[in-house]
Design a protein around this motif. Sequence first.
Motif, PDB file in Angstrom:
ATOM      1  N   ILE A  37       0.912  -1.071  -0.028  1.00 42.41           N
ATOM      2  CA  ILE A  37       0.182  -0.235   0.085  1.00 42.41           C
ATOM      3  C   ILE A  37       0.725   1.322   0.144  1.00 42.41           C
ATOM      4  O   ILE A  37       0.540   2.513  -0.674  1.00 42.41           O
ATOM      5  N   LEU A  38       2.214   1.173   0.825  1.00 43.57           N
ATOM      6  CA  LEU A  38       2.972   2.267   0.662  1.00 43.57           C
ATOM      7  C   LEU A  38       3.529   2.678  -0.580  1.00 43.57           C
ATOM      8  O   LEU A  38       3.356   3.760  -1.012  1.00 43.57           O
ATOM      9  N   LEU A  39       3.778   1.519  -1.358  1.00 44.74           N
ATOM     10  CA  LEU A  39       4.264   2.036  -2.626  1.00 44.74           C
ATOM     11  C   LEU A  39       3.244   2.233  -3.795  1.00 44.74           C
ATOM     12  O   LEU A  39       3.470   2.954  -4.578  1.00 44.74           O
ATOM     13  N   ASP A  40       2.045   1.814  -3.326  1.00 41.48           N
ATOM     14  CA  ASP A  40       0.863   2.055  -4.396  1.00 41.48           C
ATOM     15  C   ASP A  40       0.852   3.653  -3.971  1.00 41.48           C
ATOM     16  O   ASP A  40       0.366   4.284  -4.679  1.00 41.48           O
ATOM     17  N   ALA A  41       0.733   4.004  -2.821  1.00 41.43           N
ATOM     18  CA  ALA A  41       0.491   5.565  -2.527  1.00 41.43           C
ATOM     19  C   ALA A  41       1.549   6.385  -3.079  1.00 41.43           C
ATOM     20  O   ALA A  41       1.188   7.423  -3.692  1.00 41.43           O
ATOM     21  N   LEU A  42       2.694   5.878  -2.968  1.00 42.56           N
ATOM     22  CA  LEU A  42       3.611   6.831  -3.464  1.00 42.56           C
ATOM     23  C   LEU A  42       3.764   6.818  -5.060  1.00 42.56           C
ATOM     24  O   LEU A  42       4.051   7.763  -5.706  1.00 42.56           O
ATOM     25  N   GLY A  43       3.288   5.848  -5.692  1.00 45.52           N
ATOM     26  CA  GLY A  43       2.970   5.602  -7.136  1.00 45.52           C
ATOM     27  C   GLY A  43       1.973   6.455  -7.384  1.00 45.52           C
ATOM     28  O   GLY A  43       1.991   7.269  -8.621  1.00 45.52           O
ATOM     29  N   LEU A  44       0.763   6.697  -6.659  1.00 44.93           N
ATOM     30  CA  LEU A  44      -0.276   7.564  -6.899  1.00 44.93           C
ATOM     31  C   LEU A  44       0.305   9.036  -7.269  1.00 44.93           C
ATOM     32  O   LEU A  44       0.207   9.597  -8.055  1.00 44.93           O
ATOM     33  N   ALA A  45       1.243   9.238  -6.054  1.00 47.60           N
ATOM     34  CA  ALA A  45       1.858  10.653  -6.242  1.00 47.60           C
ATOM     35  C   ALA A  45       2.688  11.022  -7.468  1.00 47.60           C
ATOM     36  O   ALA A  45       2.817  12.146  -7.515  1.00 47.60           O
ATOM     37  N   LEU A  46       3.158   9.920  -7.923  1.00 52.16           N
ATOM     38  CA  LEU A  46       4.056   9.927  -8.957  1.00 52.16           C
ATOM     39  C   LEU A  46       3.552   9.882 -10.379  1.00 52.16           C
ATOM     40  O   LEU A  46       3.984   9.520 -11.240  1.00 52.16           O
ATOM     41  N   GLY A  47       2.216   9.929 -10.259  1.00 48.98           N
ATOM     42  CA  GLY A  47       1.276   9.943 -11.708  1.00 48.98           C
ATOM     43  C   GLY A  47       0.799   8.337 -11.943  1.00 48.98           C
ATOM     44  O   GLY A  47       0.242   8.551 -13.316  1.00 48.98           O
ATOM     45  N   ALA A  48       0.900   7.477 -10.978  1.00 46.42           N
ATOM     46  CA  ALA A  48       0.239   6.228 -11.258  1.00 46.42           C
ATOM     47  C   ALA A  48      -1.507   6.522 -11.725  1.00 46.42           C
ATOM     48  O   ALA A  48      -1.850   7.558 -11.194  1.00 46.42           O
ATOM     49  N   ARG A  49      -2.032   5.475 -12.253  1.00 46.79           N
ATOM     50  CA  ARG A  49      -3.430   5.482 -12.441  1.00 46.79           C
ATOM     51  C   ARG A  49      -4.266   5.731 -11.221  1.00 46.79           C
ATOM     52  O   ARG A  49      -3.966   5.018 -10.325  1.00 46.79           O
ATOM     53  N   GLY A  50      -4.949   6.797 -11.114  1.00 48.68           N
ATOM     54  CA  GLY A  50      -5.814   7.050  -9.991  1.00 48.68           C
ATOM     55  C   GLY A  50      -7.091   6.154  -9.801  1.00 48.68           C
ATOM     56  O   GLY A  50      -8.087   6.553 -10.202  1.00 48.68           O
ATOM     57  N   ASP A  51      -6.827   4.897  -9.472  1.00 47.62           N
ATOM     58  CA  ASP A  51      -8.019   3.982  -9.349  1.00 47.62           C
ATOM     59  C   ASP A  51      -8.795   4.244  -8.112  1.00 47.62           C
ATOM     60  O   ASP A  51      -8.305   4.700  -6.975  1.00 47.62           O
ATOM     61  N   SER A  52      -9.990   4.330  -8.193  1.00 44.39           N
ATOM     62  CA  SER A  52     -11.118   4.767  -7.117  1.00 44.39           C
ATOM     63  C   SER A  52     -10.837   3.421  -6.081  1.00 44.39           C
ATOM     64  O   SER A  52     -11.427   3.765  -4.855  1.00 44.39           O
ATOM     65  N   ALA A  53     -10.651   2.470  -6.415  1.00 45.07           N
ATOM     66  CA  ALA A  53     -10.528   1.449  -5.602  1.00 45.07           C
ATOM     67  C   ALA A  53      -9.327   1.733  -4.437  1.00 45.07           C
ATOM     68  O   ALA A  53      -9.161   1.157  -3.361  1.00 45.07           O
TER      69      ALA A  53
END
Length: 554
Positions: A37-53
């Motif tokens: 989850i930590l890596l997913d959160a960081l990835g979100l901040a760096l432009g990863a796909r913003g999945d509502s899930a």
Amino acid sequence: MLTGLAIRDVVLIEALDLEFGGGLSVLTGETGAGKSILLDALGLALGARGDSALVRAGAAQAVVTASFSPPPAGGPLAALLADNALEADAGEPLLVRRLVKADGGSRAWLNDQPVSVALLRELAPHLVEIHGQQDDRGLLSPAGHRALLDAFGRLDGAAVAEAHRGWRQAQAALDAARQQADAAARDQDWLAHAVAELAALAPEPGEEALLAERRATMQRGAKVAGDLQAAADLLDGSDGALAKLRQAARVLVRVTDAHPALAEALAGLDRAIGEGALAQEQIDRAADALAFDPARLDADETRLFELRAVARKHRVQPDDLAALAGELSARLAVIEGGEEELARLERAVAEAAERYRAAAEALSAARRAAADRLDAAVARELAPLKLDAARFRTMIAPLAEQGWSAAGVDRVEFEIATNPGAPFGPLARIASGGELSRFILALKVSLAAEGGAAAMIFDEIDRGVGGAVASAIGERLARLAEHTQLLVVTHSPQVAARGDAHFFIAKSNDGRVTRTGVRALDAAERREEIARMLSGAEITDEARAQAARLLAAA
């Protein structure tokens, strides 16, 4: 460097604020605790796909804020920010914030300025490198291998870039000259006729105005010539008014003594004679000014009409005909002397191309030497990482001429063969997940001094290995952390013991809600966590002693 990560309502994380320092930070926890989850959160901040899930159940939105140390002035990150008109105050941290709504909407900010998610993805490689089991970025992209090799070999490509620029400029000059010559050649007959016509006409700037004024003056003179002559005849001559006034004056001279009024009459006649003489002079002056020669008038009119006709033909003003004559003569000269100029430009292109080839060949030779050193450096790292049978090579191949650039004439790609006798192939296609992570580590250690992203993350690089291999991985991660900030998600106690900071990830349940939390461990807690990693659910004294030994040896 990643200095902080604030997470709100992402999956199982309700609220989390982490601060990171330099060196090696390790993240540990039981399987399923939420490390991903930590890596997913960081990835979100760096432009990863913003999945509502990713939005925590019951929350309206998820927000992640990542803070980074100020970008170096003049570096590629600062240049990218400037290109996008983003303000980055000197010495101020870089704040990246991403919001994802439960209904799927997404927004992003950089230093509180709205930005696109695409820009975040463009910034990401300069901020964080993430290497994991399924990593398909960073070192796996052949597009960056040439630059990595050049950095490893301390190779200066300035001479090649300068030679390439000179070659392209010479080619552009030749292309322009050819286009000009081709266009002029199509009009050669017309140009020759136009140049001859203008040369015969020999127009001069201001000539039209002079001719028009002179023509108008002579035309006015033609209209009033008869009247001027009639006026002159009435004033002058034996029977003119002036002659009669003079006769009357001579008569009065003889009788002025007879009466005082006669003297006044004589004075009046003298004045009339003077004014009449002056009028005669002005009439003569005007007649001279307005005098015209019909032949001269005809010649001026012919010249004037020719100038105007040729100007209309070429769609210019008559005063511009002289300049046009020079321009057309120059175009004609390009055709007549163009072969010599084109030959000169072709020689210049050939010379520039040869200079580029020589510089590029020298750079290619230096790359091959650097590739040998890099291959040897990586080979030294493989055996301790349990990749004894694997082979690594830096493949350098010539590009087709259309692919030549300011960076040279080489295509560079890192390749591996994982088994004896197996052919070499791209990293991503040949290596398994665990092998791939270890290959990346070997490469990164070999390239450690050559820089990269501000922070680097390895996700379970030690999966499936233990003992001496895990120790070797830990030792190399520690070495790599001397050059860049390193965050490692690990299940290996040997790796965890090498950390400069240790974060523990755990899942909790209050009977209603499951949450994931992260906390930094102090020295005692750290020994206890490493002991847990060594022994499992029941922590033994021997495990604690072994944990202490690992920490002491790190």
